[in-house]
Write an enzyme that holds these catalytic residues in place. Structure first.
Site, PDB file in Angstrom:
ATOM      1  N   ASP A  93       0.864  -1.183   0.000  1.00  0.00           N
ATOM      2  CA  ASP A  93       0.000   0.000   0.000  1.00  0.00           C
ATOM      3  C   ASP A  93       0.899   1.231   0.000  1.00  0.00           C
ATOM      4  OD1 ASP A  93       1.018   0.215   2.500  1.00  0.00           O
ATOM      5  OD2 ASP A  93      -0.861  -0.056   3.554  1.00  0.00           O
ATOM      6  N   ASP A 266      -8.098  -7.168   0.423  1.00  0.00           N
ATOM      7  CA  ASP A 266      -7.105  -7.475   1.463  1.00  0.00           C
ATOM      8  C   ASP A 266      -7.709  -7.070   2.787  1.00  0.00           C
ATOM      9  OD1 ASP A 266      -6.602  -4.435   1.180  1.00  0.00           O
ATOM     10  OD2 ASP A 266      -5.460  -5.014   2.961  1.00  0.00           O
ATOM     11  N   CYS A 304     -13.581 -28.645   6.554  1.00  0.00           N
ATOM     12  CA  CYS A 304     -12.355 -27.971   6.114  1.00  0.00           C
ATOM     13  C   CYS A 304     -11.230 -28.992   6.116  1.00  0.00           C
ATOM     14  CB  CYS A 304     -12.046 -26.823   7.076  1.00  0.00           C
ATOM     15  SG  CYS A 304     -10.511 -25.965   6.689  1.00  0.00           S
ATOM     16  N   CYS A 306      -7.922 -28.008   5.965  1.00  0.00           N
ATOM     17  CA  CYS A 306      -6.653 -27.310   6.228  1.00  0.00           C
ATOM     18  C   CYS A 306      -5.847 -28.113   7.259  1.00  0.00           C
ATOM     19  CB  CYS A 306      -6.900 -25.877   6.705  1.00  0.00           C
ATOM     20  SG  CYS A 306      -7.349 -25.717   8.447  1.00  0.00           S
ATOM     21  N   CYS A 309      -7.493 -28.287  10.747  1.00  0.00           N
ATOM     22  CA  CYS A 309      -8.691 -29.128  10.859  1.00  0.00           C
ATOM     23  C   CYS A 309      -8.387 -30.602  10.650  1.00  0.00           C
ATOM     24  CB  CYS A 309      -9.768 -28.629   9.897  1.00  0.00           C
ATOM     25  SG  CYS A 309     -10.413 -27.009  10.407  1.00  0.00           S
ATOM     26  N   HIS A 335      -6.189 -21.667   9.812  1.00  0.00           N
ATOM     27  CA  HIS A 335      -7.552 -22.014   9.424  1.00  0.00           C
ATOM     28  C   HIS A 335      -8.297 -20.822   8.801  1.00  0.00           C
ATOM     29  CE1 HIS A 335     -11.585 -23.535   9.241  1.00  0.00           C
ATOM     30  NE2 HIS A 335     -11.956 -22.410   9.824  1.00  0.00           N
TER      31      HIS A 335
END
Lengths: 369, 369
Positions: A93, A266, A304, A306, A309, A335
């Site tokens: 930014d 974002d 999930c 991931c 998980c 997660h």
């Protein structure tokens, strides 16, 4: 040309679209969510962990890196990619938002902004040229024009005056920016005023940027006002350029933004709430510190896959939070980012299949306002 | 029988030996260093990261897990291995050391110890039987007998009195312990008094354990006294059983311990100093927060191939510490544990090649007292 953008598909049922953005360090499929690595690190994560959950581009903050460790040091390290061990695209930014939200004792003039560091009170000066100099030293794939971003509510006269300065600064950024492997995006401002937003877009398009941020939203206004403002702003923006809604990142806002034609997002929200033990799941919000999860040996999110998980229970993660163990917030951060990145994957699939309205309905049900 | 131990090689130049310890969840090559996961997590690390640096066995703390989340909850979760996602061997201490170093308002009797939690002041009672009950619920590969461990200096009469209680407790532990997939080790106590250490070993051997901890050292006494006490204690211990020096883990102490016949070590030191930004390297101690490393773009340790040293510079890690970013202490923790585990690998190779004295000289030079 850097930041080649191609619209692959326009939805019939909404303004959503699929796109592909070619950057110096790789290709990004849009709509995309960009995890935030404020201080040259996405809090608690390694770059490999980010890649494993499918992150294609991350954001880092010019204001923070300028103050610490300093952009010249990052340049000496070979640029931000090398410094932080991330070889995929980065967006920085402009420092504008932080100067206006974090720093103290601001003094704005047409020339730029004088401010005090939130770290040690030291005095600094940011101008469009200075922001470009810093961002070129950092060497991200995408740099953002230096702008004035004020919080809601924002008086018309104030917004109009700041917009004129921001437009002047956008020209100066474009003139000063010279790094050919880095794209420079303009930022649409104008508060919640339709005519100012319109003027902002027209002037920026006349300057001609390879992409456009939508700034000054998600700064305290009700979500409905943000959606309304997207509905009047986005259609004014060029169709062949990426549109980046800055600072937005809750699951519902992402989907609503995509429905209104946004390509990039974002936000620190997923990582910040993760560190407080709050997770987004296919069953809605789970605040894993709660006593009700003390003996819940199931995963954070049964739907999930991931790392978190697949290997850990709510009971274990709750224990880690109660015992103030770092692994706890690592697991919830993994997660939450995986959840958002996976959601954006589903969003892209849904656009292709003209099923985004159905997905939006599901997400609205999980996260009611 | 659990905890089958085999001595593979006895050094000619010192009391060092190579061994192999077969436990329920795997085989451990000795001499070995065990990283400490006090609260069912090695601070800041995932189990996969521990495996990647070669950790074969970790330690966890009975006192902490009993208080939080509670051993019954861990039992319900399927035991500590399942709860924390670690499928290799674990050793739990007895809670004795923590009751005597962390808890408040202790009242010791022959029966056991009443104490107040360091977390919330609640009252609790540990006895040998209670410690066994808790450790059986946790389900580590190795449990430790409940003992009295007092800090240096330790009066003879006090040490003698506590030793008698500890020996009685060792018998009671052995009688109560019934978990067949778990080995129970005795703990040699007796302060810095040779005759008490001798009596302790003899009585414990009469009870007969598959392994022995050496407790009550590294509790504040000068290192020379610790080495001296090892020199009189270790030769009294059975040759065919593993010897575990509890709470010791600096590079120099590890090597000195191995030279004196120790097989196993654990310590929070590598992870604790890592979180303060201090690292052990092939060039000695590096305190990465120091200004001298601000523009040092080389790795923490040029002779290390851990994840941290392969991907990050001292300048970046220093930045992470200055900016209080979690990734900083993750990277130093990975390095320090990798350094110790790699050192123990070199120690085992050196024993094989009768070159441990040379390695000890190198380590003494890097870490002078």
């Amino acid at each position: 040309m850097v930041a080649q953008f191609e619209v692959l598909y326009n939805s019939q049922e909404s303004k959503a679209r699929l796109g592909r953005l070619q950057l110096t360090h790789g290709v990004v499929e849009t709509p995309v969510f960009m995890p935030v690595g404020t201080q040259a690190t996405v809090k608690s994560m390694t770059p490999e962990e980010l890649k494993r959950i499918g992150a294609e581009i991350i954001l880092s903050n010019t204001y923070h890196l300028y103050l610490r460790p300093g952009h010249e040091l990052v340049r000496e390290a070979g640029g931000l990619h090398s410094f932080m061990n991330w070889d995929k695209p980065i967006l920085t930014d402009s420092g504008g938002f932080q100067v206006f939200s974090l720093a103290d004792l601001r003094k704005i003039s047409q020339e730029g902004v004088t401010f005090s560091s939130h770290i040690d009170g030291s005095r600094h000066f940011f101008s469009p040229e200075r922001s470009m100099e810093i961002q070129m030293a950092l060497g991200a794939d995408i740099a953002m024009a230096f702008d004035i971003c004020s919080p809601y509510p924002y008086e018309y006269n104030e917004a109009a005056r700041d917009l004129e300065i921001t437009l002047d600064w956008a020209k100066r950024c474009k003139e000063y920016h010279s790094r050919e492997d880095q794209a420079l995006f303009g930022i649409v401002q104008g508060g919640l005023y339709e005519d100012l937003r319109k003027r902002s877009v027209e002037e920026l398009v006349a300057i001609d940027f390879p992409g456009y941020g939508i700034g000054g939203l998600s700064v305290g206004e009700p979500k409905d006002l943000m959606y309304e403002m997207l509905e009047v702003t986005v259609p004014l923006m060029p169709e062949d350029k990426p549109r980046y809604l800055m600072g937005v990142g809750s699951p519902d806002c992402l989907v609503e933004g995509v429905l209104r034609g946004v390509d990039m997002f974002d936000c620190v929200l997923p990582t910040r709430i993760a560190r407080n033990g709050t997770c987004w799941t296919s069953e809605g919000k789970v605040t894993v510190r709660n006593a009700r999860y003390a003996k819940d040996f199931g995963p954070l999110d049964p739907n999930c896959d991931c790392y978190t998980c697949r290997h850990y229970s709510r009971a274990y993660i709750r224990h880690l939070f109660k015992a103030e163990e770092i692994l706890g917030l690592r697991l919830t951060t993994i997660h939450n980012l995986a959840y958002l990145i996976n959601l954006m994957h589903r969003v892209r699939e849904a656009i292709k299949e003209e099923k985004l309205e159905a997905l939006a309905k599901e997400i609205r049900g999980l996260y009611p306002n």
